[in-house]
Structures are given as C-alpha cells and as structure tokens.
Design a protein around this motif. Structure first.
Motif, mmCIF file in Angstrom:
data_model
loop_
_atom_site.group_PDB
_atom_site.id
_atom_site.type_symbol
_atom_site.label_atom_id
_atom_site.label_comp_id
_atom_site.label_asym_id
_atom_site.label_seq_id
_atom_site.Cartn_x
_atom_site.Cartn_y
_atom_site.Cartn_z
ATOM 1 N N GLU A 165 30.557 35.410 45.267
ATOM 2 C CA GLU A 165 31.168 36.735 45.254
ATOM 3 C C GLU A 165 32.601 36.581 45.746
ATOM 4 N N ILE A 166 33.546 37.009 44.934
ATOM 5 C CA ILE A 166 34.966 36.897 45.253
ATOM 6 C C ILE A 166 35.471 38.293 45.626
ATOM 7 N N PHE A 167 36.052 38.404 46.798
ATOM 8 C CA PHE A 167 36.497 39.697 47.318
ATOM 9 C C PHE A 167 37.948 39.942 46.907
ATOM 10 N N LEU A 168 38.203 41.127 46.326
ATOM 11 C CA LEU A 168 39.512 41.485 45.799
ATOM 12 C C LEU A 168 40.011 42.777 46.429
ATOM 13 N N ARG A 169 41.343 42.933 46.405
ATOM 14 C CA ARG A 169 41.963 44.223 46.737
ATOM 15 C C ARG A 169 43.009 44.491 45.670
ATOM 16 N N ASP A 170 42.887 45.648 44.990
ATOM 17 C CA ASP A 170 43.811 45.929 43.888
ATOM 18 C C ASP A 170 45.073 46.613 44.388
ATOM 19 N N ALA A 171 45.950 46.995 43.463
ATOM 20 C CA ALA A 171 47.250 47.570 43.829
ATOM 21 C C ALA A 171 47.105 48.885 44.580
ATOM 22 N N SER A 172 46.024 49.613 44.368
ATOM 23 C CA SER A 172 45.796 50.874 45.078
ATOM 24 C C SER A 172 45.023 50.656 46.377
ATOM 25 N N ARG A 173 44.908 49.366 46.782
ATOM 26 C CA ARG A 173 44.224 48.961 48.020
ATOM 27 C C ARG A 173 42.732 49.272 47.980
ATOM 28 N N ARG A 174 42.178 49.321 46.795
ATOM 29 C CA ARG A 174 40.740 49.501 46.642
ATOM 30 C C ARG A 174 40.072 48.132 46.643
ATOM 31 N N TYR A 175 38.929 48.034 47.300
ATOM 32 C CA TYR A 175 38.218 46.767 47.394
ATOM 33 C C TYR A 175 37.182 46.648 46.268
ATOM 34 N N GLN A 176 37.154 45.479 45.648
ATOM 35 C CA GLN A 176 36.195 45.173 44.598
ATOM 36 C C GLN A 176 35.666 43.764 44.814
ATOM 37 N N ARG A 177 34.633 43.423 44.046
ATOM 38 C CA ARG A 177 34.081 42.074 44.122
ATOM 39 C C ARG A 177 33.789 41.555 42.725
ATOM 40 N N LEU A 178 34.018 40.267 42.542
ATOM 41 C CA LEU A 178 33.580 39.573 41.334
ATOM 42 C C LEU A 178 32.386 38.704 41.694
ATOM 43 N N SER A 179 31.310 38.818 40.939
ATOM 44 C CA SER A 179 30.201 37.872 41.111
ATOM 45 C C SER A 179 30.255 36.893 39.947
ATOM 46 N N VAL A 180 30.129 35.624 40.271
ATOM 47 C CA VAL A 180 30.258 34.553 39.279
ATOM 48 C C VAL A 180 29.028 33.659 39.387
ATOM 49 N N GLU A 181 28.321 33.482 38.273
ATOM 50 C CA GLU A 181 27.101 32.683 38.282
ATOM 51 C C GLU A 181 26.925 31.978 36.943
ATOM 52 N N VAL A 182 26.468 30.726 37.005
ATOM 53 C CA VAL A 182 26.148 29.982 35.787
ATOM 54 C C VAL A 182 24.708 30.310 35.409
ATOM 55 N N ARG A 183 24.523 30.861 34.226
ATOM 56 C CA ARG A 183 23.203 31.244 33.741
ATOM 57 C C ARG A 183 22.653 30.173 32.806
ATOM 58 N N ASP A 184 21.319 29.981 32.873
ATOM 59 C CA ASP A 184 20.678 29.026 31.980
ATOM 60 C C ASP A 184 20.786 29.499 30.539
ATOM 61 N N GLY A 185 20.793 28.551 29.635
ATOM 62 C CA GLY A 185 20.868 28.860 28.213
ATOM 63 C C GLY A 185 21.208 27.599 27.443
ATOM 64 N N ASP A 186 21.424 27.744 26.163
ATOM 65 C CA ASP A 186 21.780 26.605 25.327
ATOM 66 C C ASP A 186 23.037 26.943 24.530
ATOM 67 N N PRO A 187 24.220 26.631 25.066
ATOM 68 C CA PRO A 187 24.442 25.960 26.348
ATOM 69 C C PRO A 187 24.450 26.964 27.495
ATOM 70 N N PRO A 188 24.437 26.477 28.751
ATOM 71 C CA PRO A 188 24.563 27.394 29.888
ATOM 72 C C PRO A 188 25.870 28.172 29.782
ATOM 73 N N HIS A 189 25.869 29.390 30.288
ATOM 74 C CA HIS A 189 27.061 30.220 30.184
ATOM 75 C C HIS A 189 27.407 30.820 31.537
ATOM 76 N N LEU A 190 28.652 31.205 31.654
ATOM 77 C CA LEU A 190 29.151 31.782 32.896
ATOM 78 C C LEU A 190 29.040 33.300 32.813
ATOM 79 N N GLU A 191 28.387 33.896 33.802
ATOM 80 C CA GLU A 191 28.241 35.349 33.860
ATOM 81 C C GLU A 191 29.139 35.887 34.964
ATOM 82 N N VAL A 192 30.047 36.767 34.591
ATOM 83 C CA VAL A 192 30.998 37.347 35.546
ATOM 84 C C VAL A 192 30.819 38.858 35.549
ATOM 85 N N GLN A 193 30.632 39.419 36.725
ATOM 86 C CA GLN A 193 30.457 40.874 36.873
ATOM 87 C C GLN A 193 31.497 41.401 37.848
ATOM 88 N N LEU A 194 32.036 42.564 37.548
ATOM 89 C CA LEU A 194 32.953 43.246 38.449
ATOM 90 C C LEU A 194 32.191 44.376 39.130
#
Length: 218
Positions: free
Chosen positions: A99-128
C-alpha cells in the motif's frame, strides 16, 4: 390375297413395329445418358476472420511500474498530481501486497494497493483507494450496506506489515482486514491496526498507464 400371305404380312408389320420401338427406346436412353448431370451444390466457404491481435504492454517499459515508486516521488495518477509519502508492505498466508500512501494537490490522502495476481501470465493489479466514513461500523461476516449499496464478504484475516516513510502507523505490527465486493464489482475494504478503530475505503481499479512519474525524489 391368300391367308398365308396375310399372316406373313402381319408378322412383318409387327416385327417392324417392335424394331422401331426398340430403336426409339435406345435413342431416348442415349439422350438421357448424354445430358449433363445438374451441378452439385457446394456449400459457400467463408474465410475465417483472423484472431484478434493485441500487443501486450509491459510494466516498467511501456508504463510506470508502481513497485518502483520511492518516498518523495512526484507522480500523476489519472491526471491528478500527488506525492508519495510512505509505503506499507503486507504479507498474509503467502500473499504479499503493498500500500503506497499519497497526498494529492488538494492535500487529500489516498492509497495505492499493488499486488501481483496469479494468471497466465501473472499480472499486476493496482487499485486506488479513497477513505469513506465508517460512522462506527464494523465489518460484518455477512452482507453489509454502505451508502445504500450491498457488499458481500470475499476475504478477511490478520496480516503482518512493515512500513517506511510517513504512514501514521508503527514500523511493524499486525493489521486486521475485511474485503467486500458489490454486485457491480465495486470493492470495499475495512482495516484496523493493532486492534484500533476500523477505517474503510472504496477501490477504483487503475488500468495500465494511469500512473506516471513527474519527478523522482532526490
């Protein structure tokens, strides 16, 4: 004319008629044999369409790999600028995500979650993730309603974590989580640190290319 002559004449006429009939029959059969047979019907053949061709984009070359983000980086997420404040590295039953913690220009806090998901081929799943008020709610083990939307449980547990940078959480500890999904695919997640108060957030999946680095931290 004698009787004998009449008999002979009758037999001759009959013979001629028989021969003529046989000739005509043979002629008709010969004509049928020479007539070309009707052409056989051939099923129409359509050339199959070519399989759809797509050129896969490669994380890290065609677009920014969010796993390479560093504290202090200035980035752009969906057209909005933000700064990377910190990161939390989480592991649970063999699964790992960040989980990557962010602060945007309006000083609002958000998070990015980053995870490698199984598959053929495995893929990167990114959620805001954006925080939502829980108003004292706790994650139920059955369906719950948040802002008029029904969410159903998909996963819950207690994970270990470590942090770096500015997250507002201890350097190491345990995190309780409970994940839900609505019928339209929306995600809702509850989290609490070290048995504290529950917080919740909605997830918005990010397609490749949604994150770009504006300026690297020095």
């Amino acid at each position: 004319m004698s009787m004998t002559s009449m008999v002979v004449l009758g037999l001759s006429i009959a013979t001629v008629l028989l021969l003529l009939g046989a000739f005509l029959a043979t002629l008709r059969q010969d004509r049928r044999g020479r007539t070309s047979a009707p052409p056989a019907q051939v099923a129409s053949f359509e050339t199959p369409l070519a399989a759809p061709v797509s050129v896969p984009a490669h994380v890290g070359t065609d677009y920014t790999d969010p796993r390479t983000l560093r504290i202090g980086d200035r980035i752009q997420v969906h057209g909005s600028r933000a700064r990377v404040l910190g990161a939390m590295y989480i592991s649970w039953q063999g699964q790992e995500w960040t989980e990557i913690f962010l602060r945007d220009a309006s000083r609002r806090y958000q998070r990015l979650s980053v995870e490698v998901r199984d598959g053929d081929p495995p893929h990167l799943e990114v959620q805001l993730w954006n925080d939502v008020p829980t108003q004292g709610m706790v994650p139920a083990k059955s369906m719950l309603i948040m802002e008029g939307v029904e969410f159903f449980p998909i996963e819950r547990g207690t994970a270990a974590f470590r942090t770096e940078g500015d997250t507002g959480y201890p350097e190491r500890g345990l995190l309780d989580f409970a994940d839900y999904r609505a019928a339209d695919g929306r995600l809702l997640s509850f989290e609490r640190i070290q048995g504290g108060s529950w917080t919740a957030g909605y997830a918005q999946p990010l397609p490749p290319g949604s994150i770009s680095i504006v300026r690297r931290a020095s």
